[in-house]
Structure formats: structure tokens, C-alpha cells
Design a protein around this motif. Structure first.
Motif, PDB file in Angstrom:
ATOM      1  N   THR A  72       0.846  -1.207   0.000  1.00 28.48           N
ATOM      2  CA  THR A  72       0.000   0.000   0.000  1.00 28.48           C
ATOM      3  C   THR A  72       0.877   1.251   0.000  1.00 28.48           C
ATOM      4  OG1 THR A  72      -1.739  -1.189   1.165  1.00 28.48           O
ATOM      5  CG2 THR A  72      -1.869   1.203   1.204  1.00 28.48           C
ATOM      6  N   MET A  73       1.906   1.240   0.856  1.00 28.18           N
ATOM      7  CA  MET A  73       2.823   2.387   0.918  1.00 28.18           C
ATOM      8  C   MET A  73       3.531   2.598  -0.402  1.00 28.18           C
ATOM      9  SD  MET A  73       4.787   2.427   4.571  1.00 28.18           S
ATOM     10  CE  MET A  73       5.740   0.963   4.283  1.00 28.18           C
ATOM     11  N   GLY A  77       1.442   4.938  -2.620  1.00 27.54           N
ATOM     12  CA  GLY A  77       2.107   6.151  -2.154  1.00 27.54           C
ATOM     13  C   GLY A  77       3.258   6.528  -3.058  1.00 27.54           C
ATOM     14  N   LEU A  78       4.390   5.867  -2.832  1.00 28.53           N
ATOM     15  CA  LEU A  78       5.640   6.269  -3.486  1.00 28.53           C
ATOM     16  C   LEU A  78       5.560   6.238  -5.008  1.00 28.53           C
ATOM     17  CD1 LEU A  78       8.475   7.145  -2.722  1.00 28.53           C
ATOM     18  CD2 LEU A  78       9.182   4.753  -2.858  1.00 28.53           C
TER      19      LEU A  78
ATOM     20  N   ILE B  46       8.215   4.377  10.867  1.00 26.46           N
ATOM     21  CA  ILE B  46       8.545   3.575   9.686  1.00 26.46           C
ATOM     22  C   ILE B  46       9.917   3.958   9.149  1.00 26.46           C
ATOM     23  CG2 ILE B  46       7.853   3.154   7.263  1.00 26.46           C
ATOM     24  CD1 ILE B  46       4.957   2.974   8.329  1.00 26.46           C
ATOM     25  N   ASP B  69      10.590  10.454   0.480  1.00 26.58           N
ATOM     26  CA  ASP B  69      10.069   9.148   0.053  1.00 26.58           C
ATOM     27  C   ASP B  69       9.232   8.519   1.172  1.00 26.58           C
ATOM     28  OD1 ASP B  69      11.229   9.368  -2.399  1.00 26.58           O
ATOM     29  OD2 ASP B  69      12.714   7.790  -2.127  1.00 26.58           O
ATOM     30  N   THR B  72       5.912  10.364   1.662  1.00 27.14           N
ATOM     31  CA  THR B  72       5.037  10.079   0.512  1.00 27.14           C
ATOM     32  C   THR B  72       4.398   8.698   0.667  1.00 27.14           C
ATOM     33  OG1 THR B  72       6.403  11.478  -0.910  1.00 27.14           O
ATOM     34  CG2 THR B  72       4.934   9.934  -2.015  1.00 27.14           C
ATOM     35  N   MET B  73       5.228   7.706   1.049  1.00 27.14           N
ATOM     36  CA  MET B  73       4.713   6.348   1.255  1.00 27.14           C
ATOM     37  C   MET B  73       3.682   6.317   2.369  1.00 27.14           C
ATOM     38  SD  MET B  73       7.816   3.599   0.968  1.00 27.14           S
ATOM     39  CE  MET B  73       8.661   4.099   2.450  1.00 27.14           C
ATOM     40  N   ALA B  76       0.617   9.486   1.815  1.00 26.17           N
ATOM     41  CA  ALA B  76      -0.224   9.349   0.614  1.00 26.17           C
ATOM     42  C   ALA B  76      -0.616   7.901   0.353  1.00 26.17           C
ATOM     43  CB  ALA B  76       0.513   9.917  -0.601  1.00 26.17           C
ATOM     44  N   GLY B  77       0.191   6.951   0.879  1.00 23.60           N
ATOM     45  CA  GLY B  77      -0.091   5.543   0.663  1.00 23.60           C
ATOM     46  C   GLY B  77      -0.831   4.945   1.846  1.00 23.60           C
ATOM     47  N   LEU B  78      -0.070   4.600   2.869  1.00 22.37           N
ATOM     48  CA  LEU B  78      -0.625   3.830   3.985  1.00 22.37           C
ATOM     49  C   LEU B  78      -1.790   4.526   4.695  1.00 22.37           C
ATOM     50  CD1 LEU B  78      -0.116   1.150   5.422  1.00 22.37           C
ATOM     51  CD2 LEU B  78       1.355   2.372   7.026  1.00 22.37           C
ATOM     52  N   LYS B  81      -4.911   5.719   2.204  1.00 24.48           N
ATOM     53  CA  LYS B  81      -5.735   4.653   1.621  1.00 24.48           C
ATOM     54  C   LYS B  81      -6.464   3.856   2.699  1.00 24.48           C
ATOM     55  CE  LYS B  81      -4.519   6.345  -2.169  1.00 24.48           C
ATOM     56  NZ  LYS B  81      -5.392   7.468  -2.623  1.00 24.48           N
ATOM     57  N   PHE B  97      -6.448  12.074  -2.082  1.00 21.23           N
ATOM     58  CA  PHE B  97      -5.654  12.932  -2.965  1.00 21.23           C
ATOM     59  C   PHE B  97      -4.368  13.405  -2.291  1.00 21.23           C
ATOM     60  CE2 PHE B  97     -10.110  13.913  -4.225  1.00 21.23           C
ATOM     61  CZ  PHE B  97     -10.040  13.501  -5.551  1.00 21.23           C
ATOM     62  N   THR B  98      -3.358  13.671  -3.118  1.00 22.06           N
ATOM     63  CA  THR B  98      -2.285  14.588  -2.749  1.00 22.06           C
ATOM     64  C   THR B  98      -2.534  15.831  -3.602  1.00 22.06           C
ATOM     65  OG1 THR B  98      -0.807  13.937  -4.546  1.00 22.06           O
ATOM     66  CG2 THR B  98      -0.646  12.668  -2.497  1.00 22.06           C
ATOM     67  N   ALA B 100      -0.653  16.755  -5.891  1.00 19.89           N
ATOM     68  CA  ALA B 100      -0.229  16.441  -7.266  1.00 19.89           C
ATOM     69  C   ALA B 100      -1.396  15.902  -8.094  1.00 19.89           C
ATOM     70  CB  ALA B 100       0.911  15.424  -7.243  1.00 19.89           C
ATOM     71  N   ASP B 101      -2.305  15.187  -7.463  1.00 21.93           N
ATOM     72  CA  ASP B 101      -3.414  14.546  -8.178  1.00 21.93           C
ATOM     73  C   ASP B 101      -4.326  15.606  -8.784  1.00 21.93           C
ATOM     74  OD1 ASP B 101      -2.875  11.690  -7.559  1.00 21.93           O
ATOM     75  OD2 ASP B 101      -3.048  12.437  -5.510  1.00 21.93           O
ATOM     76  N   HIS B 148       2.805  19.283  -4.750  1.00 19.56           N
ATOM     77  CA  HIS B 148       3.833  19.192  -5.807  1.00 19.56           C
ATOM     78  C   HIS B 148       4.060  20.580  -6.397  1.00 19.56           C
ATOM     79  CE1 HIS B 148       1.488  19.134  -9.821  1.00 19.56           C
ATOM     80  NE2 HIS B 148       0.774  19.749  -8.926  1.00 19.56           N
ATOM     81  N   ASN B 153       8.312  17.531  -8.871  1.00 15.72           N
ATOM     82  CA  ASN B 153       8.706  17.218  -7.491  1.00 15.72           C
ATOM     83  C   ASN B 153       7.519  17.188  -6.541  1.00 15.72           C
ATOM     84  OD1 ASN B 153      11.625  17.426  -8.042  1.00 15.72           O
ATOM     85  ND2 ASN B 153      11.106  19.564  -8.436  1.00 15.72           N
ATOM     86  N   LEU B 154       7.492  16.164  -5.709  1.00 14.81           N
ATOM     87  CA  LEU B 154       6.546  16.125  -4.602  1.00 14.81           C
ATOM     88  C   LEU B 154       7.135  16.949  -3.463  1.00 14.81           C
ATOM     89  CD1 LEU B 154       5.815  12.321  -4.861  1.00 14.81           C
ATOM     90  CD2 LEU B 154       4.166  14.138  -5.344  1.00 14.81           C
TER      91      LEU B 154
END
Lengths: 266, 266
Positions: A72-73, A77-78, B46, B69, B72-73, B76-78, B81, B97-98, B100-101, B148, B153-154
Motif C-alpha cells: 500500500t505504501m 504512495g511512493l 517507519i 520518500d 510520501t509512502m 499518501a499511501g498507507l 488509503k 488525494f495529494t 499532485a493529483d 507538488h 517534485n513532490l
């Protein structure tokens, strides 16, 4: 609408230069489009740096709970957000999604049979109307291979399958072309010789090549997805190298075209 | 439209039970809404498990490349979501969303002054029209604090600032209420005593409390964001505990209301 759905795999994603080159080509692709990405190698590397080893059975990742967090990350994400930011720089109005976002792709956890794949989801339902609305606004969806069951769980889903399912759902109303970009020139008779490329393949030839063990392992689910999409209304399915995407989109010779009708191999 | 923008911080996100409780309340919040989340503690944990230490200066994270990184993981990811999937289970059509989206939030890398904060972005532009379109379809945007620069670049951006900027951008055409949920009951005269809650605060009182060092450190950027949003057209700004969100939305006594006009403190 004419819609192109492009799937890229780990060999492009894991290499920053290849990814840049691919995104330039993807930006040049005309018409409405969707990008679907995988990212397995990077997830394994990041998992290992956290002391979590990838657990593979028959070339498929077993998604236990820590692995689900990692994919998921890394995927949603990345990788997803880096691709979105890079496309935005190219003036492509990309928007990143998992299947959970807007309930775009609902899946169901795969039942435990011989192997327990863990938190792996098989696609059940796509909100085609919402997706059409997004695309028709000029937005370019970028999907990471994560879905959800609408019961609160995220699920790991094969990126080829996501590409194929999205293509099929849109094919009811639109003309859809599906491009699988991977690390080989296409279907090869001798996997170490690009001159042995099969320019066109149909199901009869596919069955023959499987029987002779020319097509095996990871190529089988890829081609199964391709034929399944064709059977369910997708106009064209292509498989080949990312750098040949534009050639393929213009119908020029490159990669393997997957077709429904019988013809001679040579 | 009436739009509520709710920001939740790490104390809710890092605790699975608190997060579940909060999302139930958020689901009950009436009308159009947006969720903005932070998530600093989980990113640090993490990062540490990957051997990357958080680098903090004056309570602010320095975002070097490995840290970018990681956030972002994790953001925006873990975190994003998981929240989206949990809201979907509650029949809330959330979409993560971030910035950037869809180029929803463009920022610029903060210039290097006394401190080089690294890949940190200050918000420059919001695509209000796209955001309105998303909200008016019944979708609930869930923003992670990543933006972004549209140059590929993020950038890491403070979640309070994102909430305040989104609120301001929507306030031109809509009635916007902004809720900052955090780990205290609101603005406290004695930070260890919830009975010392300040139910209403305006800029005069704020200046006074800052001068007396009653309000200090992390509370200052939070209240600066709050007053900035009020000055730029946001109708109501509230700060308090996540569990009091529904009380606050119904105008019942809880937390601190931030107001523009002068009145007596007692």
C-alpha cells in the motif's frame, strides 16, 4: 470515446531513466488514456529494509498483513504519486487512484484454496460511470494495483488484471485499446532471441505454444488477461516493450498483437 | 454549498481505535465535507525501521530526499488509503488525494533561509473548480499533506496549512467551516487543565496570550492558520478534540471557537 489503457511493470518503474523515457512516450499518446502500474521489486526492497522478507509461492507474492502495508505504501504512495507528479510536469493532468478511491474498483478477498494468498483481491465491480466522468474531464487516471472490498480492507490485486478489467468495463460503450508494456519485445518463441518474436497471436496458437512449453510461468496470466479482455469487447490488445508504445499505437510493426481470429503463424 | 473541512492529526491517526471512533463521527457530519490528515509519528516510526532517523529542528521535520520518500509512502499511501477504505465501509464515497493529483494543490519549494527545510512546499495555487466539481458529485476528498511544484517534485506540506488553504479557496463561493481536531480540548490557559479552556478567542486575546507565553510552540502555527482562514472568508474555525466534532458542528459548547470580533474573555 477512444480510450487507451497502458500497463507498465516493475522493469520500467524500478529504473528512473526508463520511467522518464516511458512517461515522455505516454504523454505523446493521443486521445483519452489510463495508466496502470505494478511495482513488485521496489516493494520487496523496501520490505527487506524494514526486515520483512517477500514471501513468494510459484512466483506470486503472499500478502500477509505487514506485506499489505508495504505494498500500500509503495504502490499507492511512493510509485503512484511520483508518476503523477512527473506526468503533471509534462502537462498531463494525471490523478492517482487505488480501487478504494471513489469505490472505483471493488474486489473480494480470494478464497483460501491450496494456497492462502492472504490479502489478495479478485476484481468484482468497477464504477464505470465515475471513471468515464473523470476521463471525459480530461483527467488521466493512474491506477496502482490496490483495491478494496468495501468492508474496510485494502487488497493487493494483480496490475495486469486491473488493466484488463478496466478495459473491459469501458469497452461496453467505448473503443478501447489495451497495451501491456513489459521487459520483452513481445511473445517470443525463444525467450532469449528477439528475432523469434510472434507478431500476432490468437487463442489456437496460444494453446499450441502453451502445450509446447514455449509460453510458460508469468506469461500465462498475462496472456489470459489479454484474451479475456478481447473476448469481452476490447478492440485491440498489444504486448511489447515500453519504448515501442507509440509505434504500436500507430499500428506500426512492433511487439505482439493479440487477436481473436485464426490465421497462419508464418 | 455548505462545506465542512476537518483536519485530524497524528494522535488520532496513530491509534486505530481512536481513528475508527473519529471516522464514525466524521461519517455523521452532515453536508459536503473534506478530510485532511497529518501523520508525523507513524512516518518517523517507519523511517526508523528503515534506518532513517527523523531530523527535527524546532519541532519541524527537515525533509531530505529519503524522508520525502517515507512521508510520501506513509501519508499518501498507507494512511490515506486506509482512511479511504474505512470511510467506504461506512458508505462515505471517499477519494484520496495529494496536491499532485489533478494538480489540485500546487506549491513552491520553501526558499532556504536560516534553516533549509528541504523538500517542503508552501501552497501557491488550488484548482478550486476541479475540487468543487468533485465535491458536488457527492465525493468526499481525503487529502494527505503532500503537494507538488508542477516541475515533477513532490513536496511535504503542513496539514494544518492545507486545511486552511483549501477552506480559503472554497470560501469565495461557499460557506465553509473549518475544524482542527487535535489532542487537547482547545486553547487552554493551563495546558494540563481542561477546565481552563478558552471557549472563544479573537486576535486581541491571541496576541495577549502569546505575549504571556500561555500560547506557544506548536499551537502558534495552528492558530495562525486559523486566523488567516477567518480573515480570508472562512465562516467558522474551531479547534478541539476529535470526539467533540459533532457537538461543535451543531454549535454546542465544546472546544475553542476562533472569532474575528473583540469581546471580553470572561
Amino acid at each position: 470515446m477512444n480510450i487507451s489503457i497502458v500497463k507498465i511493470g516493475g522493469n520500467v518503474i524500478d529504473n528512473p531513466e526508463k520511467l522518464e523515457d516511458f512517461l515522455l512516450l505516454f504523454a505523446r499518446l493521443e486521445g483519452k488514456k489510463i495508466l496502470v502500474h505494478g511495482g513488485g521489486v521496489m516493494a520487496s526492497k523496501i520490505g527487506e529494509s524494514m526486515g520483512i522478507q517477500a514471501n513468494m509461492v510459484d512466483g506470486r507474492r503472499i500478502t500477509d498483513e505487514p506485506t499489505l502495508d508495504i505494498v500500500t505504501m509503495v504502490y499507492a504512495g511512493l510509485i503512484n504519486k511520483k508518476i503523477v507528479a512527473k506526468l503533471q510536469r509534462l502537462e498531463q493532468n494525471a490523478m492517482g487512484f487505488t480501487g478504494a478511491d471513489g469505490n472505483l474498483i471493488r474486489s473480494a478477498k480470494r478464497p483460501v484454496a491450496k494456497i492462502d494468498y492472504g490479502f489478495v483481491g479478485d476484481v468484482k465491480e468497477i464504477d464505470t460511470e465515475l471513471l468515464e466522468g473523470i476521463i471525459s474531464q480530461g483527467i488521466i487516471p493512474v491506477f496502482s494495483p490496490i483495491t478494496h472490498d468495501r468492508k474496510g480492507n485494502l487488497l493487493n490485486t494483480n496490475a495486469d488484471t486491473i488493466a484488463s478489467e478496466l478495459a473491459t468495463s469501458l469497452a461496453h460503450k467505448h473503443t478501447v485499446k489495451l497495451y501491456f508494456c513489459f521487459n520483452k519485445a513481445g511473445v517470443l518463441i525463444d525467450e532469449n532471441n528477439e528475432d523469434s518474436l510472434v507478431p500476432k497471436i490468437n487463442e489456437d496458437i496460444y494453446d499450441e505454444l502453451k502445450r509446447d512449453n514455449v509460453i510458460h510461468s508469468g506469461m500465462i496470466p498475462k496472456l489470459d488477461n489479454a484474451f479475456s479482455a478481447l473476448q469481452r469487447g476490447v478492440s485491440n490488445v498489444w504486448i511489447g516493450k515500453a519504448e515501442n508504445l507509440i509505434l504500436a499505437s500507430k499500428g506500426m510493426k512492433s511487439g505482439t498483437n493479440i487477436e481473436r481470429h485464426r490465421y497462419d503463424l508464418y
